[in-house]
Design a protein around this motif. Structure first.
Motif, short mmCIF file in Angstrom:
data_model
loop_
_atom_site.label_atom_id
_atom_site.label_comp_id
_atom_site.label_asym_id
_atom_site.label_seq_id
_atom_site.Cartn_x
_atom_site.Cartn_y
_atom_site.Cartn_z
N ASP A 94 0.83 -1.19 0.00
CA ASP A 94 0.00 0.00 0.00
C ASP A 94 0.88 1.26 0.00
OD1 ASP A 94 -2.71 1.12 0.16
OD2 ASP A 94 -2.08 1.86 2.10
N TYR A 97 2.51 1.61 -3.54
CA TYR A 97 1.61 2.13 -4.57
C TYR A 97 1.29 3.60 -4.34
CZ TYR A 97 0.73 -2.14 -7.18
OH TYR A 97 0.90 -3.23 -8.00
N GLU A 98 1.21 4.01 -3.10
CA GLU A 98 1.00 5.43 -2.80
C GLU A 98 2.17 6.26 -3.35
OE1 GLU A 98 -0.04 8.31 1.03
OE2 GLU A 98 1.00 6.41 1.37
N GLY A 219 -4.38 3.59 -8.79
CA GLY A 219 -5.22 3.48 -7.60
C GLY A 219 -6.05 2.21 -7.60
N THR A 220 -6.58 1.85 -8.77
CA THR A 220 -7.36 0.60 -8.87
C THR A 220 -6.46 -0.60 -8.62
OG1 THR A 220 -8.89 1.60 -10.46
CG2 THR A 220 -8.79 -0.80 -10.40
N ARG A 222 -3.75 -0.64 -6.90
CA ARG A 222 -3.41 -0.59 -5.47
C ARG A 222 -4.49 -1.28 -4.64
NH1 ARG A 222 -3.06 5.16 -2.16
NH2 ARG A 222 -2.42 4.33 -0.10
N THR A 223 -5.73 -0.97 -4.92
CA THR A 223 -6.85 -1.56 -4.17
C THR A 223 -6.90 -3.07 -4.37
OG1 THR A 223 -8.15 0.47 -4.34
CG2 THR A 223 -9.35 -1.57 -3.87
N CYS A 226 -3.71 -4.91 -2.80
CA CYS A 226 -3.72 -4.93 -1.33
C CYS A 226 -4.84 -5.82 -0.79
CB CYS A 226 -3.84 -3.51 -0.78
SG CYS A 226 -2.36 -2.50 -1.08
N GLN A 227 -5.99 -5.81 -1.46
CA GLN A 227 -7.08 -6.70 -1.04
C GLN A 227 -6.66 -8.16 -1.13
OE1 GLN A 227 -10.38 -5.61 -3.56
NE2 GLN A 227 -11.22 -4.14 -2.10
#
Length: 238
Positions: A94, A97-98, A219-220, A222-223, A226-227
């Motif tokens: 996370d 990716y940030e 951002g997608t 990243r989500t 991480c999920q």
């Protein structure tokens, strides 16, 4: 293969002897390839003596190569224990990716501002490569490398070498995270398709739209990444 469940010195690392030309870089590249291909797993110890013996070199270049991989996020050093392949976590990814969003937003804005005429053909060709890799059913490593090359071209085309330097430093760590989860989208072609809005915005010369497209694209990812990693961590914890 190194076994992370038994991190003592293994019988063999599977590497072949090397000559002396560009030794440290070659050792580093071979180790990186082995990690990316899953032949050396996250958490595994890198036995300098075994690797040096199998490659036909001294331990010094192996140690220097491990230091290079440490700077790229693939390897970490544990005091009095040696080098270990980086253990990937949802939290670390996370953060990664940030950081990528910050770098690539700036890179794509600069690319558009200064003109992307020479970079656009390269980006379009790379998207074609992403589709080719998906259609050919290539493994996750090939897909990830094709994806990362697209983003590297944006940093390269920005004209600011600092963006490219930083991107190269975090690229391997990003790849490792994606390879560990095995896949990002159920449909391999979806990875290629997600790059199209970025190219459209760059081609239109719309800096705001390009930044927004990068924001959404990374951002997608990243989500999703991480999920999936949190699910893996939950399964491991049980």
């Amino acid at each position: 293969m190194f076994n992370p469940q038994n991190p003592t010195t293994p019988q063999t690392s599977g590497f072949q002897p090397l000559n002396r030309d560009g030794l440290v870089d070659r050792v580093a590249n071979l180790l990186a390839e082995a990690i990316m291909a899953g032949r050396i797993l996250p958490g595994a110890r890198l036995s300098e003596s075994t690797i040096a013996r199998d490659m036909g070199v001294s331990r010094a270049p192996v140690r220097e190569a491990a230091r290079l991989l440490e700077s790229s996020g693939l390897v970490e050093y544990h005091t009095n224990r040696g080098f270990f392949v980086q253990t990937v976590s949802a939290s670390a990814l996370d953060d990664l990716y940030e950081f990528r969003i910050v770098i690539e937003r700036a890179a794509v804005a600069r690319l558009v501002a200064q003109g992307a005429e020479s970079t656009l053909p390269l980006l379009r060709a790379q998207v074609k490569e992403l589709y080719r890799v998906a259609e050919a059913g290539e493994d996750m490593l090939c897909q990830v490398e094709a994806d990362m090359q697209f983003h590297r071209l944006i940093c390269q085309g920005s004209g600011n070498p600092r963006f490219l330097t930083v991107f190269d430093q975090i690229a391997n760590e990003t790849k490792l995270g994606l390879i560990v989860i095995g896949r990002l989208y159920d449909d391999p072609q979806r990875m290629a398709e997600t790059h199209e809005p970025i190219i459209d915005a760059i081609a239109a010369g719309d800096s705001d739209a390009a930044v927004e497209a990068i924001d959404y694209h990374i951002g997608t990812a990243r989500t999703l990444v991480c999920q999936q990693f949190r699910l893996l961590e939950d399964k491991t914890a049980r």
